[in-house]
Design a protein around this motif. Structure first.
Motif, short mmCIF file in Angstrom:
data_model
loop_
_atom_site.label_atom_id
_atom_site.label_comp_id
_atom_site.label_asym_id
_atom_site.label_seq_id
_atom_site.Cartn_x
_atom_site.Cartn_y
_atom_site.Cartn_z
N GLY A 56 11.26 -68.95 4.31
CA GLY A 56 11.66 -68.20 3.13
C GLY A 56 12.67 -67.14 3.51
O GLY A 56 13.30 -67.18 4.56
N SER A 57 12.85 -66.13 2.62
CA SER A 57 13.81 -65.07 2.92
C SER A 57 13.31 -64.23 4.09
O SER A 57 12.11 -64.10 4.33
CB SER A 57 14.02 -64.20 1.69
N LYS A 58 14.25 -63.67 4.82
CA LYS A 58 13.95 -62.85 5.98
C LYS A 58 14.33 -61.40 5.71
O LYS A 58 15.24 -61.11 4.93
CB LYS A 58 14.71 -63.36 7.21
N LEU A 59 13.63 -60.50 6.36
CA LEU A 59 13.88 -59.07 6.18
C LEU A 59 13.80 -58.38 7.53
O LEU A 59 12.79 -58.49 8.24
CB LEU A 59 12.82 -58.48 5.22
N LYS A 60 14.88 -57.69 7.90
CA LYS A 60 14.88 -56.90 9.13
C LYS A 60 14.49 -55.48 8.76
O LYS A 60 15.22 -54.79 8.05
CB LYS A 60 16.24 -56.92 9.80
N LEU A 61 13.34 -55.04 9.21
CA LEU A 61 12.79 -53.77 8.77
C LEU A 61 13.56 -52.57 9.33
O LEU A 61 13.88 -52.53 10.52
CB LEU A 61 11.32 -53.66 9.18
N TYR A 62 13.87 -51.61 8.44
CA TYR A 62 14.39 -50.28 8.79
C TYR A 62 15.76 -50.29 9.45
O TYR A 62 16.14 -49.29 10.08
CB TYR A 62 13.40 -49.55 9.72
N LEU A 67 12.01 -51.54 2.36
CA LEU A 67 11.72 -51.36 3.79
C LEU A 67 12.85 -51.85 4.69
O LEU A 67 12.77 -51.71 5.92
CB LEU A 67 10.42 -52.07 4.17
N ARG A 68 13.90 -52.41 4.11
CA ARG A 68 15.05 -52.81 4.93
C ARG A 68 15.86 -51.58 5.37
O ARG A 68 16.71 -51.68 6.25
CB ARG A 68 15.96 -53.76 4.15
N ASN A 69 15.60 -50.42 4.75
CA ASN A 69 16.47 -49.26 4.92
C ASN A 69 15.98 -48.29 5.99
O ASN A 69 14.78 -48.13 6.21
CB ASN A 69 16.59 -48.50 3.61
N GLN A 70 16.93 -47.62 6.62
CA GLN A 70 16.65 -46.52 7.52
C GLN A 70 16.30 -45.29 6.69
O GLN A 70 16.83 -45.08 5.60
CB GLN A 70 17.89 -46.24 8.38
N GLY A 71 15.39 -44.45 7.18
CA GLY A 71 15.00 -43.25 6.46
C GLY A 71 16.11 -42.22 6.38
O GLY A 71 17.09 -42.28 7.12
N VAL A 72 15.94 -41.26 5.50
CA VAL A 72 16.94 -40.21 5.30
C VAL A 72 16.93 -39.22 6.46
O VAL A 72 17.98 -38.81 6.96
CB VAL A 72 16.68 -39.46 3.97
#
Length: 413
Positions: free
Chosen positions: A4-10, A110-115
């Motif tokens: 299925g779709s893949k997600l690289k976390l953070y 959750l793919r995003n880096q924090g602020v």
């Protein structure tokens, strides 16, 4: 089977961009609205409408209900541990253990880096299904303990920046409504300043015709309650004299001080009727209201209201005094007060005199039933045990908000 779709976390994006894009879109929607719409719409309701597609539904990961499946997969030789006798360039079949971690919410945030921080602990690719994220562990040795340890390592990477993102998103959700309302107010103030400048030129202003006052939008597919875009029925806007919130609360404070004095000196006010008690309040209000006049039993729209403050010829505050007769009488008194109001009136108060012995019960009823009134919009704050502040709207126009202060005082029989 699990492609299925893949997600690289953070690591794929960053929350600063997400929040910035939301702010730009909100501001753009505000600027696209007509002048009449912005000048007449309820700032809070329009703000709530604007932010509903930008509130972040932060995902919850359910590690208590993790489940596993397995499938056979062809594994390249270079992925095998060094102690395996495999030939370079060849592929070999091995079982793959797939851990499913159920989630709810927007998992792709959750793919995003924090602020505020960037973790150096590493990242991980996970698969995404409709209701779970997945991580795969190749079963090389049929060693359950090693597979468990490998999953714990995966879990550590999955949670590496999770709490940081959660705090960042919670902060954004808590602040985005105030941001939207602030931008609405900012544009409204610019329009008012422009209109005042044009009016000061001393020549008639030409009104644009054929401009739509409201716009229809497709219904977003959301699981939560949908906020419909507030409609505006005004075709123009003329600023009216109004009390500042500071002056409004000062008036309510004066009334509250008088009401508490009723309670402190029961023998003085025993047996007094509504008009007598109202006159005591007026006697205190009038000298404090420097730039206008205070009067009682004055006709306004559909009847005579108990207390009415004017600036020049404009009504800026209306209050009604009543003895408590129960829940039904209380709601009817709110109806009565609303019946006095025109679209120009925005600051009001209802002053209740209570002769019931059980004052606590009356306080509970007021707290519970006020929000059931059809004109109720929201609760602002409570300034004391018997002083509430609400926002209502006038009859037949939800965009015309009024401030309604409810004050209650316990009087002797």
């Amino acid at each position: 089977m699990y492609q299925g779709s893949k997600l690289k976390l953070y690591r794929e994006g960053n929350l600063k961009s997400v929040f910035g894009n939301s702010a730009s879109q909100i501001e753009s929607q505000i600027n696209q609205k007509s002048e009449d719409y912005i000048l007449n719409v309820s700032e809070v309701e329009f703000g709530e409408f604007l932010i509903q597609t930008h509130i972040i539904d932060f995902p919850t990961l359910d590690f208590e209900n993790v489940y596993v499946e397995s499938y056979e997969k062809e594994i390249p030789a270079d992925r095998f541990p060094g102690n395996y006798d495999v030939r370079s360039g060849e592929i070999y079949k091995r079982d793959v253990i797939v851990y499913h971690i159920p989630y709810s919410g927007n998992i792709y945030i959750l793919r995003n880096q924090g602020v505020s921080s960037f973790s150096m602990s590493g990242s991980i690719d996970v698969g995404v299904t409709n209701d779970s994220i997945t991580t795969e562990i190749i079963n090389f040795d049929s060693n359950p303990e090693k597979i468990k340890r490998d999953f714990e390592d995966c879990k550590r990477f999955i949670l590496s920046d999770y709490d940081t993102l959660k705090k960042d998103c919670a902060r954004f959700n808590n602040e985005v409504l105030a941001f939207a309302i602030g931008k609405i107010k900012e544009r409204k103030q610019k329009l008012l300043s422009k209109n005042n400048l044009l009016s000061s030129l001393g020549v008639p202003l030409k009104k644009k015709v054929g401009v739509a006052e409201t716009f229809s939008i497709p219904k977003p597919e959301l699981r939560k309650k949908i906020i419909i875009e507030p409609k505006v029925y005004e075709k123009g806007f003329k600023p009216e004299p109004t009390l500042s919130n500071e002056n409004y609360f000062e008036i309510l404070k004066i009334i509250n001080d008088v009401g508490k004095n009723f309670e402190r000196m029961p023998s003085t006010y025993s047996g007094k009727g509504e008009e007598d008690l109202r006159d005591h309040i007026l006697l205190t209000l009038d000298p404090n209201f420097e730039f206008g006049s205070a009067s009682g039993e004055t006709f306004n729209k559909k009847g005579k209201t108990d207390i009415l403050l004017k600036y020049d010829s404009d009504v800026v505050f209306i209050a009604e005094c009543k003895f408590w007769t129960g829940k039904g009488g209380y709601l009817s008194t709110i109806d009565q007060l609303l019946g006095y109001l025109t679209f120009r009136n925005s600051k009001t108060s209802l002053i209740m005199f209570v002769r019931n012995k059980d004052m606590s019960n009356v306080i509970s009823i007021i707290s519970e039933v006020t929000e059931t009134h059809p004109n109720y919009i929201r609760t602002e704050k409570k300034n004391g045990e018997t002083w509430w502040n609400y926002i209502f709207h006038i009859n037949e126009d939800r965009n015309r908000e009024i401030s309604l202060g409810i004050l209650a005082y316990h009087l002797p029989e």
